[in-house]
Design an enzyme around this catalytic site. Structure first.
Site, PDB file in Angstrom:
ATOM      1  N   ASP A   1     -14.638  -8.149   0.357  1.00  0.00           N
ATOM      2  CA  ASP A   1     -14.427  -6.718   0.151  1.00  0.00           C
ATOM      3  C   ASP A   1     -15.748  -5.993   0.336  1.00  0.00           C
ATOM      4  O   ASP A   1     -16.788  -6.440  -0.166  1.00  0.00           O
ATOM      5  CB  ASP A   1     -13.900  -6.483  -1.275  1.00  0.00           C
ATOM      6  CG  ASP A   1     -13.275  -5.111  -1.475  1.00  0.00           C
ATOM      7  OD1 ASP A   1     -13.860  -4.132  -1.005  1.00  0.00           O
ATOM      8  OD2 ASP A   1     -12.219  -5.033  -2.106  1.00  0.00           O
TER       9      ASP A   1
ATOM     10  N   CYS B   1       0.805  -1.225   0.000  1.00  0.00           N
ATOM     11  CA  CYS B   1       0.000   0.000   0.000  1.00  0.00           C
ATOM     12  C   CYS B   1       0.843   1.282   0.000  1.00  0.00           C
ATOM     13  O   CYS B   1       0.682   2.128  -0.876  1.00  0.00           O
ATOM     14  CB  CYS B   1      -0.978  -0.020   1.169  1.00  0.00           C
ATOM     15  SG  CYS B   1      -2.230  -1.316   1.017  1.00  0.00           S
TER      16      CYS B   1
ATOM     17  N   GLU C   1     -10.499   1.530   5.449  1.00  0.00           N
ATOM     18  CA  GLU C   1      -9.469   0.664   6.014  1.00  0.00           C
ATOM     19  C   GLU C   1      -9.824  -0.814   5.887  1.00  0.00           C
ATOM     20  O   GLU C   1     -10.950  -1.224   6.150  1.00  0.00           O
ATOM     21  CB  GLU C   1      -9.271   1.025   7.491  1.00  0.00           C
ATOM     22  CG  GLU C   1      -8.290   0.150   8.246  1.00  0.00           C
ATOM     23  CD  GLU C   1      -6.870   0.293   7.746  1.00  0.00           C
ATOM     24  OE1 GLU C   1      -6.330  -0.704   7.212  1.00  0.00           O
ATOM     25  OE2 GLU C   1      -6.294   1.388   7.884  1.00  0.00           O
ATOM     26  N   GLY C   2      -8.833  -1.597   5.472  1.00  0.00           N
ATOM     27  CA  GLY C   2      -9.013  -3.043   5.395  1.00  0.00           C
ATOM     28  C   GLY C   2     -10.107  -3.480   4.464  1.00  0.00           C
ATOM     29  O   GLY C   2     -10.891  -4.369   4.792  1.00  0.00           O
ATOM     30  N   ARG C   3     -10.157  -2.879   3.274  1.00  0.00           N
ATOM     31  CA  ARG C   3     -11.233  -3.133   2.297  1.00  0.00           C
ATOM     32  C   ARG C   3     -12.595  -2.756   2.861  1.00  0.00           C
ATOM     33  O   ARG C   3     -13.610  -3.393   2.584  1.00  0.00           O
ATOM     34  CB  ARG C   3     -11.259  -4.595   1.857  1.00  0.00           C
ATOM     35  CG  ARG C   3      -9.950  -5.126   1.313  1.00  0.00           C
ATOM     36  CD  ARG C   3     -10.100  -6.578   0.913  1.00  0.00           C
ATOM     37  NE  ARG C   3      -8.825  -7.270   1.027  1.00  0.00           N
ATOM     38  CZ  ARG C   3      -8.663  -8.575   1.000  1.00  0.00           C
ATOM     39  NH1 ARG C   3      -9.710  -9.354   0.848  1.00  0.00           N
ATOM     40  NH2 ARG C   3      -7.482  -9.113   1.103  1.00  0.00           N
TER      41      ARG C   3
ATOM     42  N   ARG D   1     -15.750  -2.371  -0.046  1.00  0.00           N
ATOM     43  CA  ARG D   1     -15.461  -0.982  -0.435  1.00  0.00           C
ATOM     44  C   ARG D   1     -16.438  -0.443  -1.465  1.00  0.00           C
ATOM     45  O   ARG D   1     -16.585   0.761  -1.617  1.00  0.00           O
ATOM     46  CB  ARG D   1     -14.031  -0.880  -0.972  1.00  0.00           C
ATOM     47  CG  ARG D   1     -12.985  -1.013   0.096  1.00  0.00           C
ATOM     48  CD  ARG D   1     -11.601  -1.032  -0.484  1.00  0.00           C
ATOM     49  NE  ARG D   1     -11.376  -2.225  -1.305  1.00  0.00           N
ATOM     50  CZ  ARG D   1     -10.266  -2.440  -1.995  1.00  0.00           C
ATOM     51  NH1 ARG D   1      -9.303  -1.552  -1.978  1.00  0.00           N
ATOM     52  NH2 ARG D   1     -10.125  -3.548  -2.685  1.00  0.00           N
TER      53      ARG D   1
END
Length: 413
Positions: free
Chosen positions: A325, A256, A285-287, A327
């Site tokens: 995920d 990242c 944060e964190g997907r 996001r």
């Protein structure tokens, strides 16, 4: 008399007079109307939730502790944007921008008379200027990849930027359409999965705008922002989702921070060539699974029989979180529509999921720029191998079938 809690802060009987209608997608701020989610006068409120995104709860603590007057109104003197953005044609298309208020940085000027008359209207976007500096940029100068120009980039690695902070503002009908679900189903899920935190989601169908208590995004611009929205302007971009461990503390289990630094390098180069570079930093944060879940997954990956392996990289996330995920890149193109961007010439990302969301929204990606092999930390090799095995990296424009696959994929960058 005992204190009591009112389940709705938008009683219909109090709407007369001070209530402003919102006409999402109207061609001007005045025609669209202000988004008012402040609490100083409930009669004015025309949105669900409150200003401040993830910081709204801290404001509540400040009020509860007596540190903040509950009726405080911000003095917006001299807070105007340091650079202009828009308006662009995409702002008046209600389907293009559904997760932010495109007029959010203009409220102090567009609604000056309403504010002077007592309306508590607050910005959801702020734009300022600054300098940034990362050790990686000085290393790029020393290696000859970047050349100081005395303007955008200094000898010591300082970089001149304009930056914007954006709080989320969700237009619920447009959000539901973007995800292909009914608005009632979206409202019900938001209501139930926040344990009834926002009853107006199900009791006030006439309120179409919601300010969720989540993190927003920060944008860093390199070069002349006045060139944005012009078809001849070349654009470089790094779209980066938050990774505190790597971005801030340099953890080497992922790529990242190296990719963020590389993306900034690409953006500086574009600005020096007369274009504009844009880094978009999302608080996901964190997907968007959160850092606790992220660390649990780290343990699960490293402690499984055989150790951390590429073939189980994504499966271990799904075992812990139930999904790979969260996001939802479907909302990501909104910020490009806000900036008037229809083409990205250099896209510092190898994520098919992000790429697919852009293409679906009509934004052309000319070149996808991978992270150089020499910038990949040794401990991140499992991540890279897992993504390669999943078909994560591709450098071509997907056809319709491939785009559908990318949309359903849920892989992290």
């Amino acid at each position: 008399m005992a204190d009591h809690i009112v389940l709705t802060s938008h009683p219909k009987a109090r709407r007369a007079g001070a209530f402003f209608d919102i006409r999402w997608g109207a061609p001007s701020a005045v025609e669209r109307g202000p988004v008012i989610a402040s609490l100083t006068d409930p009669a004015q409120r025309n949105a669900i939730g409150t200003h401040g995104g993830a910081y709204a709860v801290y404001r509540a603590l400040a009020v509860a502790s007596g540190a903040l007057d509950r009726d405080h109104r911000p003095d917006l003197t001299n807070t105007a944007p340091a650079e202009a953005v828009g308006p662009h044609p995409q702002w008046s298309d209600p389907g293009k921008i559904v997760s932010m208020d495109p007029w959010g940085h203009m409220v102090a000027s567009a609604f000056a008379s309403e504010i002077a008359a007592g309306a508590d209207i607050r910005p959801t976007i702020a734009i300022t200027k600054a300098h940034i500096n990362m050790p990686e940029l000085k290393a790029a100068i020393d290696a000859g990849r970047l050349k100081p120009d005395g303007d955008i980039l200094s000898e010591n690695g300082d970089v001149k930027v304009t930056k914007a902070a954006i709080d989320p503002v969700w237009y619920l009908p447009g959000l539901a359409e973007r995800f292909g679900v009914k608005e009632t189903a979206l409202r019900r899920a938001l209501f139930e999965q926040t344990a009834g935190m926002f009853p107006e989601l199900v009791t006030r169908s006439d309120l179409k705008v919601f300010l969720p208590p989540i993190g927003g995004m920060t944008l860093y611009f390199f070069g002349d922002m006045a060139k944005l929205g012009k078809p001849e302007t070349k654009i470089a971009c790094r779209l980066h989702d938050e990774c505190n461990g790597s971005d801030v503390f340099g953890s080497d289990i992922c790529t990242c921070r190296p990719y963020l630094a590389h993306g900034i390098e690409v953006c500086i180069e574009m600005a020096q060539q007369g274009g504009v570079g844009v880094v978009i930093y999302n608080r996901k944060e964190g997907r968007a699974l959160g850092e606790v879940t992220k660390f649990l997954v780290y343990n699960a990956r490293k402690r499984q029989p055989g150790g951390d392996r590429a073939e189980t990289y994504f499966a271990r996330t799904e075992c812990v979180a139930g999904v790979q995920d969260m996001r939802f890149q479907q909302l990501m193109p909104d910020v490009f529509h806000w900036l008037g961007i229809t083409r990205i010439d250099r896209w510092a990302s190898m994520s098919d999921m992000k790429h697919g969301a852009l293409v679906e929204q009509g934004i052309e990606v000319v070149e996808r720029v991978p992270i150089p092999d020499e910038l990949i930390p040794a401990d991140a090799s499992v991540e890279m191998d897992a993504k390669k095995a999943a078909g994560y990296f591709s450098n071509y424009m997907p056809d319709a079938e491939e785009l559908a696959v990318a949309k359903g994929r849920g892989l992290e960058e």
